[in-house]
Design an enzyme around this catalytic site. Structure first.
Site, PDB file in Angstrom:
ATOM      1  N   GLY A   1       0.817  -1.201   0.000  1.00 24.73           N
ATOM      2  CA  GLY A   1       0.000   0.000   0.000  1.00 24.73           C
ATOM      3  C   GLY A   1       0.855   1.259   0.000  1.00 24.73           C
ATOM      4  O   GLY A   1       1.972   1.281  -0.539  1.00 24.73           O
ATOM      5  N   SER A   2       0.355   2.306   0.633  1.00 23.81           N
ATOM      6  CA  SER A   2       0.994   3.621   0.526  1.00 23.81           C
ATOM      7  C   SER A   2       2.358   3.727   1.196  1.00 23.81           C
ATOM      8  O   SER A   2       3.078   4.695   0.956  1.00 23.81           O
ATOM      9  CB  SER A   2       0.066   4.705   1.080  1.00 23.81           C
TER      10      SER A   2
END
Length: 684
Positions: free
Chosen positions: A298-299
């Site tokens: 993810g981020s």
């Protein structure tokens, strides 16, 4: 020729032959004595000397400060010399006596002590008092010898790192396995002379060959920092995690590294097990998920995308990017987490806001070849070399099959599969000035005398970004924690840099709905990092910033204080933008926030400014519907107060924290129909 002459010639010939034979015999005897003597002597000794092995004490495993994590305690082994037992004619009586003392089957013991072999072990790791009773009985052909048993005084602490040793003191998992050759030592023996019938010779010679104790393995792990990490994991599993609403994850990991050396200070995973009773543990609990499990980061992976874009000069921090709410690639819209987008913002603000379209733009500017170059340079898709068996390589999308849309999703941390240790190692390279280091678990090998036999130094793999790029990104990531999506990890008085992450969970080759892998990675102090920490929480319905950031915050604060890192007088005491549920007690000068609910914006600003506070607004309208911090809260003087504006004072303003928007979830929802890389041709 006269008979006398013939006889003399025959005698001379015979003498010559005898001499030649004696010469050959002497040469052969000398050869055997000098060249093969030792070997033949050993064979002779083996034929009439029999040894009872004496196990060496396995070396300790210690943390970096010498705290013992694994040690060997003295026990004894009961053995039998079957020939002597048979000769005594008391095999049945001996088996009955031993079965009562050892709690084993009489038939099993009887079979062992009469077996056609030179030596048989009846039972290992016998308690000293039981061994003393057996010796006192002087049973024919039965004896005891010194042995040892592995003991883990800290219980479950660092269990996945240490591993465990079996009943024969052989390493089976963890450091016990990877450093078995240094730990196990050299066995000794008690030698006794026997006759051809297998019975000890009267007045026979005895020899004792002392065992050589194993070396001590001193780890890079700090038992105290490891305990901080495991404390937070226990809270999570007990349903006491911050913002977890009483729910427990399926599993979780916390990794702590010194980014300047690559030394692991903590490597904690849950569920865990007690190495003293490893047989009772579920095999899944013994799995070191921080090293052996992969996930979509993810981020948190945006740190790598940002590093590559800055290094290649594809963006400038002050350059502006307009976020209209989505980024279109090959006809597919990848949405920003904020409805309508963030509008005009600098690339520093893109990082602060974790703006998906902004990071996709970075990836598109880098291009496929350059992006993959940095994937490899930062160590993804390959083992880090950490000293743990079963390390996973992760899975990268096949470059030849990847499309521009795949590049877009990879830029924001979706698609590719990485391990927690890979991600933390890559982020540490950003933190330490740009050098990728091999993660270390062993600090040094120490001999029984206390002398360091093998020291381990940091291993530089390669330089991936420049010092200037590293410094610039550290400043940007610090701003993410102070002003952006990472504020839940903010520490008053410390400069913390970090990034949140949320990923879909894969089960049986497909994504499942409603469960995520929440993560947060941070390092501090941002200007001169001492610690890099990653928390990965698997199987929760919540997002990384909400549940993983507070975990990192807690471990970071306790670890910095423990290491003697003092607060920076220049560091902020409150986040640049207040956040619901995130309030810090004053450290220097307290001030009470006045309540401005129901006031107009102008009235609220006047009241707050008059009390010494700065004002920030969110939303449209002239009426103050809510405020953070709330009225009558004690905070640091001069802090920011966030006002939520609207037209109707009765309208709800703040949603529950678990209903907050998340940048990864918006990207995931806009990419419906994806297949995990582990089950996709893209991963082949």
């Amino acid at each position: 020729m006269s008979p006398l002459v013939v006889m003399r010639k025959r005698i001379a010939f015979l003498f010559f032959c005898v001499c030649a034979f004696l010469v050959v015999l002497i040469i052969r005897l000398g050869f055997v004595q000098l060249s093969q003597g030792a070997d033949l002597r050993k064979k002779a000794d083996d034929s009439h000397y029999r040894g009872v092995p004496v196990a060496p004490k396995r070396g300790n495993i210690e943390d970096r400060n010498g705290n013992v994590l694994a040690m060997s305690i003295s026990t004894e082994t009961v053995y039998a010399i079957p020939a002597e037992v048979r000769q005594s004619g008391k095999a049945k009586q001996t088996a009955l006596t031993l079965s009562k003392l050892l709690g084993k089957s009489e038939a099993d013991i009887g079979a062992r002590i009469t077996k056609r072999s030179a030596l048989e072990y009846i039972q290992k790791q016998v308690k000293p008092e039981v061994a003393a009773q057996i010796r006192a009985l002087a049973l024919p052909g039965i004896g005891t010898t010194e042995d040892s048993q592995r003991y883990y005084p800290q219980g479950t602490l660092a269990c996945h790192i240490i591993g465990f040793a079996g009943i024969d003191n052989q390493g089976l998992e963890g450091i016990e396995l990877t450093r078995d050759s240094e730990l196990k030592g050299v066995p000794g023996s008690i030698l006794q002379e026997f006759g051809a019938n297998g019975i000890p010779l009267p007045q026979a010679e005895h020899q004792y060959l002392a065992p050589k104790q194993g070396n001590t393995v001193r780890l890079t792990i700090d038992a105290n920092i490891q305990a901080f990490a495991e404390r937070e994991l226990k809270k999570l599993m007990a349903g006491q995690g911050t913002n977890m609403n009483g729910q427990s994850p399926k599993s979780a990991s916390i990794l702590v590294m010194d980014p300047n050396t690559g030394e692991m200070l903590a490597l904690a995973s849950t569920p865990g097990f007690d190495p003293n009773h490893y047989q009772a543990a579920d095999p899944s609990a013994r799995r070191n998920i921080a090293v052996q499990n992969g996930y979509e980061p993810g981020s948190t992976f945006k740190i790598i995308t940002l590093a590559a874009a800055l290094q290649e000069k594809k963006i400038k921090p002050t350059e502006h990017f307009f976020d209209k709410g989505a980024y279109t690639v090959l006809g597919k819209n990848v949405r920003c987490w904020k409805a309508g987008g963030h509008g005009d913002q600098t690339f520093v603000q893109v990082a602060e806001n974790s703006c998906n379209p902004g990071f996709i733009e970075m990836g598109q500017r880098l291009g496929m070849d350059t992006f993959y170059k940095y994937l490899r340079e930062f160590g993804f898709g390959q083992k880090t070399g950490i000293e743990m068996s079963g390390e996973a390589r992760g899975i990268l999308a096949n470059k030849k099959k990847a499309t521009a849309l795949d590049l877009a999703t990879m830029s924001i941390g979706q698609t590719n599969n990485v391990t927690p240790i890979q991600l933390l190692t890559g982020v540490s390279a950003v933190a330490n000035g740009g050098t990728l280091l091999k993660p270390q678990l062993v600090k040094e090998i120490v001999g029984p005398s206390g002398r360091v036999v093998t020291p381990f130094k940091k291993e530089e793999v390669r330089r991936v970004i420049s010092e200037d790029t590293s410094k610039l990104e550290r400043e940007i990531l610090e701003s993410v924690v102070t002003n952006g999506t990472g504020r839940r990890s903010f520490l008053p008085g410390y400069r913390v840099a970090g990034k949140t992450g949320t990923a879909q969970k894969v089960v049986n080759g497909s994504y499942i709905q409603g469960e995520y892998i929440a993560s947060f990675v941070a390092f501090a102090p941002a200007d001169k990092p001492r610690l890099a920490i990653l928390a990965v929480i698997d199987g929760v319905p919540f997002f990384g910033g909400a549940v993983a950031a507070p975990v990192v915050q807690s471990v970071m604060l306790d670890s910095l204080k423990y290491l003697g890192v003092k607060p920076d007088p220049q560091a902020p005491l409150t986040p640049g933008k207040p956040m619901p549920g995130l309030e810090f007690p004053p450290l220097k000068k307290a001030a009470t926030v006045p309540s401005v609910l129901g006031m107009t914006v102008a009235e609220a600003e006047k009241a707050l400014n008059g009390a010494g506070f700065k004002v920030q607004t969110d939303g449209q309208g002239e009426m103050v519907l809510d405020q953070i911090p709330h009225g009558d809260t004690q905070v640091e003087e001069g802090s920011n107060v966030l006002l939520y504006l609207g037209k109707d004072a009765a309208a709800p303003t703040l949603a529950h924290w678990w209903e907050d928007d998340d940048e990864d979830i918006e990207a995931i929802n806009s990419l419906a129909g994806r297949v995990p890389i582990s089950a996709s041709p893209l991963g082949q």
